[in-house]
Design a protein around this motif. Sequence first.
Motif, PDB file in Angstrom:
ATOM      1  N   SER A   1       0.083  12.343  28.520  1.00 42.97           N
ATOM      2  CA  SER A   1       0.565  12.930  28.244  1.00 42.97           C
ATOM      3  C   SER A   1      -0.084  13.772  27.489  1.00 42.97           C
ATOM      4  N   ARG A   2      -1.468  13.583  27.330  1.00 43.98           N
ATOM      5  CA  ARG A   2      -2.309  14.699  27.048  1.00 43.98           C
ATOM      6  C   ARG A   2      -3.194  15.705  27.949  1.00 43.98           C
ATOM      7  N   ILE A   3      -3.086  14.593  29.259  1.00 45.97           N
ATOM      8  CA  ILE A   3      -3.348  14.972  30.515  1.00 45.97           C
ATOM      9  C   ILE A   3      -2.057  15.657  31.747  1.00 45.97           C
ATOM     10  N   VAL A   4      -1.250  15.794  31.437  1.00 48.56           N
ATOM     11  CA  VAL A   4       0.002  16.559  31.956  1.00 48.56           C
ATOM     12  C   VAL A   4       0.138  17.684  31.266  1.00 48.56           C
ATOM     13  N   GLY A   5       0.203  17.794  30.038  1.00 51.89           N
ATOM     14  CA  GLY A   5       0.136  19.068  29.490  1.00 51.89           C
ATOM     15  C   GLY A   5      -0.459  19.459  28.886  1.00 51.89           C
ATOM     16  N   ALA A   6      -2.172  19.436  30.194  1.00 54.50           N
ATOM     17  CA  ALA A   6      -2.840  20.486  30.261  1.00 54.50           C
ATOM     18  C   ALA A   6      -2.744  20.835  31.507  1.00 54.50           C
ATOM     19  N   VAL A   7      -2.409  20.294  32.679  1.00 58.24           N
ATOM     20  CA  VAL A   7      -2.325  21.046  33.390  1.00 58.24           C
ATOM     21  C   VAL A   7      -1.345  21.965  34.087  1.00 58.24           C
TER      22      VAL A   7
ATOM     23  N   LEU B   1       0.937  -1.373   0.073  1.00 58.17           N
ATOM     24  CA  LEU B   1      -0.071   0.314   0.145  1.00 58.17           C
ATOM     25  C   LEU B   1       0.819   1.503   0.628  1.00 58.17           C
ATOM     26  N   THR B   2       0.777   2.560  -0.753  1.00 58.25           N
ATOM     27  CA  THR B   2       1.403   3.538  -0.421  1.00 58.25           C
ATOM     28  C   THR B   2       0.703   4.512  -0.594  1.00 58.25           C
ATOM     29  N   ALA B   3       0.469   5.097   1.123  1.00 59.40           N
ATOM     30  CA  ALA B   3       0.543   6.556   1.221  1.00 59.40           C
ATOM     31  C   ALA B   3       0.585   7.537   1.172  1.00 59.40           C
ATOM     32  N   THR B   4       0.604   8.741   1.287  1.00 62.91           N
ATOM     33  CA  THR B   4       0.793  10.030   0.350  1.00 62.91           C
ATOM     34  C   THR B   4       0.480  10.598   1.909  1.00 62.91           C
ATOM     35  N   ARG B   5       1.525  11.908   2.797  1.00 63.72           N
ATOM     36  CA  ARG B   5       1.261  11.671   4.108  1.00 63.72           C
ATOM     37  C   ARG B   5       2.212  13.781   3.083  1.00 63.72           C
ATOM     38  N   MET B   6       1.311  14.828   3.508  1.00 65.52           N
ATOM     39  CA  MET B   6       1.621  16.298   3.824  1.00 65.52           C
ATOM     40  C   MET B   6       2.559  16.536   5.205  1.00 65.52           C
ATOM     41  N   GLU B   7       4.000  16.824   4.857  1.00 64.67           N
ATOM     42  CA  GLU B   7       4.928  16.950   5.611  1.00 64.67           C
ATOM     43  C   GLU B   7       5.301  18.330   5.588  1.00 64.67           C
ATOM     44  N   GLN B   8       6.355  19.396   6.994  1.00 65.60           N
ATOM     45  CA  GLN B   8       6.541  20.491   6.803  1.00 65.60           C
ATOM     46  C   GLN B   8       8.655  20.077   6.728  1.00 65.60           C
ATOM     47  N   GLN B   9       9.001  20.838   5.046  1.00 66.13           N
ATOM     48  CA  GLN B   9      10.050  20.830   5.014  1.00 66.13           C
ATOM     49  C   GLN B   9      10.926  22.043   5.120  1.00 66.13           C
ATOM     50  N   CYS B  10      11.856  22.047   6.467  1.00 65.12           N
ATOM     51  CA  CYS B  10      12.145  23.408   6.184  1.00 65.12           C
ATOM     52  C   CYS B  10      13.644  23.255   6.157  1.00 65.12           C
ATOM     53  N   ASN B  11      14.422  24.679   5.586  1.00 62.95           N
ATOM     54  CA  ASN B  11      15.959  24.174   5.164  1.00 62.95           C
ATOM     55  C   ASN B  11      16.015  23.449   4.202  1.00 62.95           C
ATOM     56  N   GLY B  12      15.173  22.020   3.794  1.00 63.03           N
ATOM     57  CA  GLY B  12      15.240  20.924   2.968  1.00 63.03           C
ATOM     58  C   GLY B  12      15.763  19.569   3.767  1.00 63.03           C
ATOM     59  N   LYS B  13      15.327  20.363   4.680  1.00 66.55           N
ATOM     60  CA  LYS B  13      15.149  19.249   5.812  1.00 66.55           C
ATOM     61  C   LYS B  13      13.392  19.145   6.493  1.00 66.55           C
ATOM     62  N   VAL B  14      12.741  17.362   6.004  1.00 68.28           N
ATOM     63  CA  VAL B  14      11.651  17.359   6.856  1.00 68.28           C
ATOM     64  C   VAL B  14      11.828  17.350   8.614  1.00 68.28           C
ATOM     65  N   VAL B  15      10.832  18.118   8.259  1.00 70.51           N
ATOM     66  CA  VAL B  15      10.363  18.335  10.281  1.00 70.51           C
ATOM     67  C   VAL B  15       9.481  17.086  11.166  1.00 70.51           C
ATOM     68  N   PRO B  16       9.144  16.420  11.461  1.00 68.60           N
ATOM     69  CA  PRO B  16       8.688  16.037  12.169  1.00 68.60           C
ATOM     70  C   PRO B  16       7.406  16.447  12.507  1.00 68.60           C
ATOM     71  N   PRO B  17       5.609  16.679  12.055  1.00 65.59           N
ATOM     72  CA  PRO B  17       5.174  16.536  12.226  1.00 65.59           C
ATOM     73  C   PRO B  17       4.989  16.692  14.182  1.00 65.59           C
ATOM     74  N   ASN B  18       3.269  17.959  14.278  1.00 60.19           N
ATOM     75  CA  ASN B  18       3.550  18.130  16.024  1.00 60.19           C
ATOM     76  C   ASN B  18       2.462  17.773  16.356  1.00 60.19           C
ATOM     77  N   ASP B  19       2.362  16.267  16.211  1.00 61.91           N
ATOM     78  CA  ASP B  19       0.862  15.295  16.411  1.00 61.91           C
ATOM     79  C   ASP B  19       0.459  15.965  17.654  1.00 61.91           C
ATOM     80  N   PRO B  20      -0.503  15.764  18.295  1.00 60.72           N
ATOM     81  CA  PRO B  20      -1.136  16.320  19.272  1.00 60.72           C
ATOM     82  C   PRO B  20      -0.959  15.207  20.898  1.00 60.72           C
ATOM     83  N   PRO B  21      -0.638  15.108  21.749  1.00 57.28           N
ATOM     84  CA  PRO B  21      -0.437  13.987  22.602  1.00 57.28           C
ATOM     85  C   PRO B  21      -1.367  13.183  22.709  1.00 57.28           C
ATOM     86  N   ARG B  22      -1.664  12.334  23.466  1.00 62.28           N
ATOM     87  CA  ARG B  22      -2.595  10.745  23.300  1.00 62.28           C
ATOM     88  C   ARG B  22      -2.398  10.522  25.081  1.00 62.28           C
ATOM     89  N   GLY B  23      -3.593   9.986  25.612  1.00 61.47           N
ATOM     90  CA  GLY B  23      -3.824   9.488  26.386  1.00 61.47           C
ATOM     91  C   GLY B  23      -3.167  10.172  27.744  1.00 61.47           C
TER      92      GLY B  23
END
Length: 153
Positions: A71-77, A47-69
């Motif tokens: 870590s989400r509660i700790v981040g909110a506090v 299977l082939t999947a295409t995803r849009m990612e941010q590229q800065c200065n020729g380097k792919v920056v990992p996406p800033n996914d929202p935290p889950r579980g």
Amino acid sequence: MRRLLLPALLLAASAAPALAQETVIPRQNIRTGYAQVLRVEPVFQTLTATRMEQQCNGKVVPPNDPPRGLSRIVGAVKDALTPSADGESVEEAAPAPADCELVPVQREFRRPIAYDVDYVYKGMKYRSRLPYDPGNRLRVRVSVTPFVPDSGR
């Protein structure tokens, strides 16, 4: 008496053809056994999947996914206890670099959809495609029927 006898005779006469048409299905000569598995080879689907990612200065920056579980509660506090001066969270206040763009990135995924299985039963080798990996032994269905040659040919 005649009134009771006539319906009984009609009922018996209508049931007689139904009894004569009953077919007897012989029990088939089928049993199960176990075969020794020689080789299992997975059949993959790619299977082939295409995803849009941010590229800065020729380097792919990992996406800033929202935290889950948790870590989400700790981040909110943490955000609630340490707000910035203007009331925004620290992550929202960080500006995005100016020389970044979204680029499509293709990835391939392989997943098994079937298994080609080579096995031996009673000294004969067989091959089948199964939807699962059978392991070391494979349960097989054995059916024995007599050979009846064509008459006149």
